[in-house]
Motif scaffolding. Structure first.
Motif, PDB file in Angstrom:
ATOM      1  N   UNK A  49       0.813  -1.112  -0.029  1.00 12.50           N
ATOM      2  CA  UNK A  49       0.137   0.127  -0.015  1.00 12.50           C
ATOM      3  C   UNK A  49       1.012   1.112   0.081  1.00 12.50           C
ATOM      4  N   UNK A  50       0.609   2.002  -0.768  1.00 13.81           N
ATOM      5  CA  UNK A  50       1.295   3.479  -0.717  1.00 13.81           C
ATOM      6  C   UNK A  50       0.374   4.781  -0.774  1.00 13.81           C
ATOM      7  N   UNK A  51       1.215   5.629  -0.229  1.00 11.75           N
ATOM      8  CA  UNK A  51       0.371   7.166   0.130  1.00 11.75           C
ATOM      9  C   UNK A  51       1.123   8.081  -1.185  1.00 11.75           C
ATOM     10  N   UNK A  52       0.260   8.483  -2.088  1.00 12.28           N
ATOM     11  CA  UNK A  52       0.884   9.194  -3.243  1.00 12.28           C
ATOM     12  C   UNK A  52       0.192  10.297  -3.462  1.00 12.28           C
ATOM     13  N   UNK A  53       0.987  11.289  -4.204  1.00 10.57           N
ATOM     14  CA  UNK A  53       0.585  12.259  -4.900  1.00 10.57           C
ATOM     15  C   UNK A  53       0.659  12.556  -6.325  1.00 10.57           C
ATOM     16  N   UNK A  54      -0.302  13.064  -7.120  1.00 11.17           N
ATOM     17  CA  UNK A  54       0.005  13.085  -8.585  1.00 11.17           C
ATOM     18  C   UNK A  54      -0.235  14.405  -9.057  1.00 11.17           C
ATOM     19  N   UNK A  55       0.300  14.795 -10.269  1.00 15.86           N
ATOM     20  CA  UNK A  55       0.056  15.959 -10.933  1.00 15.86           C
ATOM     21  C   UNK A  55      -0.393  15.446 -12.397  1.00 15.86           C
ATOM     22  N   UNK A  56      -1.402  15.685 -12.933  1.00 13.41           N
ATOM     23  CA  UNK A  56      -1.891  15.362 -14.360  1.00 13.41           C
ATOM     24  C   UNK A  56      -2.092  16.608 -15.210  1.00 13.41           C
ATOM     25  N   UNK A  57      -1.314  16.809 -16.449  1.00 16.94           N
ATOM     26  CA  UNK A  57      -1.505  17.574 -17.450  1.00 16.94           C
ATOM     27  C   UNK A  57      -1.962  17.207 -18.662  1.00 16.94           C
ATOM     28  N   UNK A  58      -3.353  17.450 -18.913  1.00 12.63           N
ATOM     29  CA  UNK A  58      -3.969  16.907 -20.036  1.00 12.63           C
ATOM     30  C   UNK A  58      -3.658  17.942 -21.274  1.00 12.63           C
ATOM     31  N   UNK A  59      -3.649  17.265 -22.485  1.00  6.80           N
ATOM     32  CA  UNK A  59      -3.603  18.159 -23.737  1.00  6.80           C
ATOM     33  C   UNK A  59      -4.984  19.057 -23.722  1.00  6.80           C
ATOM     34  N   UNK A  60      -4.698  20.412 -23.976  1.00  6.68           N
ATOM     35  CA  UNK A  60      -5.969  21.160 -24.252  1.00  6.68           C
ATOM     36  C   UNK A  60      -6.927  20.725 -25.353  1.00  6.68           C
ATOM     37  N   UNK A  61      -8.170  20.768 -25.181  1.00  6.84           N
ATOM     38  CA  UNK A  61      -9.038  20.384 -26.289  1.00  6.84           C
ATOM     39  C   UNK A  61      -8.919  21.250 -27.558  1.00  6.84           C
ATOM     40  N   UNK A  62      -9.388  20.689 -28.577  1.00 13.72           N
ATOM     41  CA  UNK A  62      -9.051  21.221 -29.904  1.00 13.72           C
ATOM     42  C   UNK A  62      -9.822  22.698 -29.653  1.00 13.72           C
ATOM     43  N   UNK A  63      -9.274  23.887 -30.395  1.00  7.49           N
ATOM     44  CA  UNK A  63      -9.719  25.246 -30.325  1.00  7.49           C
ATOM     45  C   UNK A  63     -10.947  25.276 -31.373  1.00  7.49           C
ATOM     46  N   UNK A  64     -11.881  25.667 -30.743  1.00  7.88           N
ATOM     47  CA  UNK A  64     -12.808  25.917 -31.716  1.00  7.88           C
ATOM     48  C   UNK A  64     -12.941  27.481 -32.425  1.00  7.88           C
ATOM     49  N   UNK A  65     -13.644  27.811 -33.376  1.00  6.85           N
ATOM     50  CA  UNK A  65     -13.727  28.852 -34.237  1.00  6.85           C
ATOM     51  C   UNK A  65     -13.918  30.084 -33.130  1.00  6.85           C
ATOM     52  N   UNK A  66     -13.237  31.167 -33.133  1.00  2.00           N
ATOM     53  CA  UNK A  66     -13.476  32.095 -32.232  1.00  2.00           C
ATOM     54  C   UNK A  66     -13.186  31.940 -30.729  1.00  2.00           C
ATOM     55  N   UNK A  67     -12.325  30.929 -30.381  1.00  4.31           N
ATOM     56  CA  UNK A  67     -11.757  30.646 -29.254  1.00  4.31           C
ATOM     57  C   UNK A  67     -10.612  31.584 -28.711  1.00  4.31           C
ATOM     58  N   UNK A  68     -10.214  31.597 -27.564  1.00  2.00           N
ATOM     59  CA  UNK A  68      -9.092  32.450 -27.118  1.00  2.00           C
ATOM     60  C   UNK A  68      -7.917  32.178 -27.758  1.00  2.00           C
ATOM     61  N   UNK A  69      -6.674  33.047 -27.613  1.00  2.00           N
ATOM     62  CA  UNK A  69      -5.380  32.711 -28.264  1.00  2.00           C
ATOM     63  C   UNK A  69      -4.965  31.280 -27.743  1.00  2.00           C
ATOM     64  N   UNK A  70      -3.810  30.951 -28.319  1.00  2.32           N
ATOM     65  CA  UNK A  70      -3.253  29.571 -27.929  1.00  2.32           C
ATOM     66  C   UNK A  70      -2.864  29.503 -26.772  1.00  2.32           C
ATOM     67  N   UNK A  71      -2.615  30.563 -25.833  1.00 10.48           N
ATOM     68  CA  UNK A  71      -2.208  30.329 -24.531  1.00 10.48           C
ATOM     69  C   UNK A  71      -3.166  30.014 -23.616  1.00 10.48           C
ATOM     70  N   UNK A  72      -4.428  30.665 -24.021  1.00  7.91           N
ATOM     71  CA  UNK A  72      -5.565  30.041 -23.321  1.00  7.91           C
ATOM     72  C   UNK A  72      -5.793  30.699 -21.991  1.00  7.91           C
ATOM     73  N   UNK A  73      -7.275  30.743 -21.354  1.00  2.19           N
ATOM     74  CA  UNK A  73      -7.453  31.187 -19.984  1.00  2.19           C
ATOM     75  C   UNK A  73      -7.526  30.223 -18.796  1.00  2.19           C
ATOM     76  N   UNK A  74      -7.369  28.803 -19.321  1.00  8.38           N
ATOM     77  CA  UNK A  74      -7.792  27.906 -18.235  1.00  8.38           C
ATOM     78  C   UNK A  74      -6.367  27.525 -17.711  1.00  8.38           C
ATOM     79  N   UNK A  75      -5.173  28.080 -18.059  1.00  6.05           N
ATOM     80  CA  UNK A  75      -3.976  27.489 -17.473  1.00  6.05           C
ATOM     81  C   UNK A  75      -3.376  26.046 -18.130  1.00  6.05           C
ATOM     82  N   UNK A  76      -4.339  25.399 -19.061  1.00  5.67           N
ATOM     83  CA  UNK A  76      -4.048  24.171 -19.356  1.00  5.67           C
ATOM     84  C   UNK A  76      -3.009  24.370 -20.656  1.00  5.67           C
ATOM     85  N   UNK A  77      -2.183  23.249 -20.929  1.00  8.13           N
ATOM     86  CA  UNK A  77      -1.344  23.437 -22.094  1.00  8.13           C
ATOM     87  C   UNK A  77      -1.887  23.618 -23.436  1.00  8.13           C
ATOM     88  N   UNK A  78      -1.738  24.758 -24.116  1.00  8.78           N
ATOM     89  CA  UNK A  78      -2.078  24.930 -25.623  1.00  8.78           C
ATOM     90  C   UNK A  78      -1.111  24.476 -26.326  1.00  8.78           C
TER      91      UNK A  78
END
Length: 553
Positions: A202-231
């Motif tokens: 048995x282990x006690x653990x911590x994780x960090x997950x970085x998901x690819x940003x969903x595909x940008x739709x027309x009129x979306x924010x710039x590639x840096x994004x507002x969510x803080x996720x990877x663009x």
């Protein structure tokens, strides 16, 4: 022949009655199957292709497919019965069953599995005895059983001979071939005590997950994004690279002394742990596989406490793991021995620490050590691993299988499940050409029902209703009436929808698996009393089928 009539004829065919109330057991289809069940063909009806599908070079012929389908229909009654609305799923299960067996036969040939005639004879003898014992257990008394045997069959030997005559040696041989293949694959599994103990970690653990940003739709924010996720721009590959770059940067910060909890709260895309600073609590093997993927266990359980993992791809994002602590969670009696008392009037069996001299029950010294709990737990783990290895082996067979479906109806259902509406419609229409031919399992009602569902998906409500009405001209069905009610309600015809649901109520006893959904639909149109009655019937017969997700109307 309607599905309901076909079900009745199948029950009559399958229920081989030895005498009043005693029914033959089917041991995985080893009893002699049936071919085609008669013909109602006319000169204008096209003949369905004899080969339903191919698995590499091996052909699945219609007679074989129909035998498997007949068994699936028979089994379906234990889960609420078959219905017009579920025929295509049942046919797919039958095909999957044969494909699975064929792949195992092919694998057995590659593994050079051999079956001797003596092994077949011995297995048939086992089946005969099992069926005989089952029949005997259903009799009210041994004397009555023997009397009925003599009356109906002349002798036990003749009864067993009759049972044996209905068992197909070829099918028994096929089954033995698969059993031997399974045993051969499982024999490759070896488990050490260390591996067992590792499985109990048995282990006690911590994780960090970085998901690819969903595909940008027309009129979306710039590639840096507002969510803080990877663009990462437009392409999936670019977005994945951006996520990897972000994860690599976070790992660099952590190695430089950054607080894991703060970094996780600010950057992790894992919805279950981010707010807790990445804390996933105390976990064992496979407890997080569903969320993080198989790679997570491989990485997390190989780390020493206080260490960080490298960046790796999990289930749907890049991950970093830190293990805070670990412990070995062995069963309390892991180090105990197993004992048996040899005293005739005691025969006690128990587990205790090594070196016990007397039986705790009778206090006598006539005891014997018969094993160790440690080995028992290791053997249990080995059995578990054998099952996993066999399952992985068969899944790999399926992954590499070359299956070509030739039957139009089966092809249509596959296209339907993949959302290819036009292709599915064309194939279902092609399948209708074979209705009324030699194959009694090619029924018009299920085909028209599925055409209706496809048209409904395209928003063609009136055309869908026409197809449902066509289906109803061939067979009355609670499921069909319920679908008609949904379409009527969509058109604002609530009164007509209620009438359809009332007709479904009258038919529901033949299709008990629809009761939960029907109750939901009745309540949805304000028929609370009928809904309550249907709910009560569903509760009284919970084995009448799996709950269906109604999805509203």
């Amino acid at each position: 022949m309607s599905i309901s009539k076909l079900r009745k004829s199948m029950r009559g065919w399958f229920a081989k009655v030895l005498w009043g109330g005693l029914v033959v057991i089917f041991f995985g289809g080893v009893f002699v199957g049936f071919g085609r069940m008669g013909s109602n063909s006319s000169g204008s009806v096209e003949v369905a292709p004899d080969v339903v599908a191919r698995v590499s070079k091996d052909a699945i012929r219609r007679a074989e497919f129909n035998a498997a389908l007949g068994q699936q229909l028979e089994m379906a009654k234990y889960f609420g019965g078959s219905s017009v609305t579920t025929v295509e799923q049942t046919k797919q299960r039958a095909l999957d069953q044969i494909v699975d067996q064929t792949l195992k036969f092919q694998a057995a040939k590659r593994e050079k599995v051999r079956i001797r005639g003596r092994e077949v004879d011995e297995k048939i003898g086992e089946y005969v005895q099992q069926e005989y014992d089952q029949a005997k257990s259903q009799a009210s008394s041994p004397k009555l059983f023997e009397r009925e045997i003599r009356k109906k069959h002349g002798s036990v030997a003749k009864l067993k001979s009759e049972i044996r005559s209905r068992i197909s040696p070829a099918k028994v041989k096929d089954r033995l071939r698969i059993e031997k293949l399974e045993a051969k694959i499982k024999q490759r599994v070896e488990v050490t005590e260390k591996e067992y103990k590792d499985s109990r970690k048995k282990i006690k653990a911590r994780v960090i997950m970085v998901k690819p940003e969903p595909e940008l739709s027309t009129g979306a924010d710039d590639v840096a994004g507002k969510s803080g996720k990877a663009k990462g721009g437009g392409s999936e590959a670019a977005r994945k690279l951006a996520a990897k770059a972000k994860a690599d940067n976070l790992l660099k910060q952590l190695k430089g002394g950054a607080d894991f909890s703060k970094v996780a709260k600010q950057n992790s895309d894992d919805p279950t742990s981010a707010e807790k600073g990445g804390d996933v609590g105390e976990i064992g093997l496979k407890e997080k596989t569903y969320f993080y993927g198989d790679k997570f266990d491989e990485v997390a359980f190989s780390l020493n406490p206080g260490t960080l993992s490298n960046v790796f791809w999990g289930e749907d994002g890049y991950m970093i793991v830190r293990v805070d602590s670990e412990k070995l969670d062995l069963p309390e009696d892991y180090s105990q021995s197993k004992y048996k008392c040899l005293e005739k009037n005691c025969k006690n069996e128990w587990s205790d620490k090594p070196g016990v001299k007397t039986c705790p029950k009778c206090k006598k010294e006539a005891i014997r050590k018969v094993g160790d709990k440690k080995q028992e737990y290791i053997d249990q783990y080995k059995s578990q691993k054998e099952g996993e290895v066999w399952s992985a082996y068969t899944e790999k067979l399926k992954e590499h299988a070359k299956v070509v479906v030739l039957d139009p109806e089966l092809k249509a259902y596959k296209q339907q499940t993949e959302g290819k509406i036009k292709e599915a419609v064309a194939l279902y229409e092609e399948a209708l050409k074979f209705v009324g031919g030699e194959d009694p399992f090619i029924e018009p009602a299920p085909i028209y029902y599925n055409l209706a569902m496809l048209l409904k998906q395209e928003g063609k409500t009136k055309e869908a209703m026409t197809q449902l009405q066509q289906a109803l001209t061939y067979e009355e069905s609670a499921g069909l009436r319920m679908e008609m009610a949904k379409l009527l309600k969509e058109q604002g015809k609530r009164k007509d929808a209620v009438e359809e649901l009332k007709l479904a109520v009258d038919l529901a006893d033949q299709e008990p698996s629809v009761r939960n959904e029907l109750a939901f639909l009745l309540r949805d149109v304000g028929e609370k009393k009928l809904a309550a009655e249907m709910e009560e019937k569903a509760k009284a017969n919970p084995g009448g089928g799996l709950t269906v997700n109604p999805g509203g109307m």
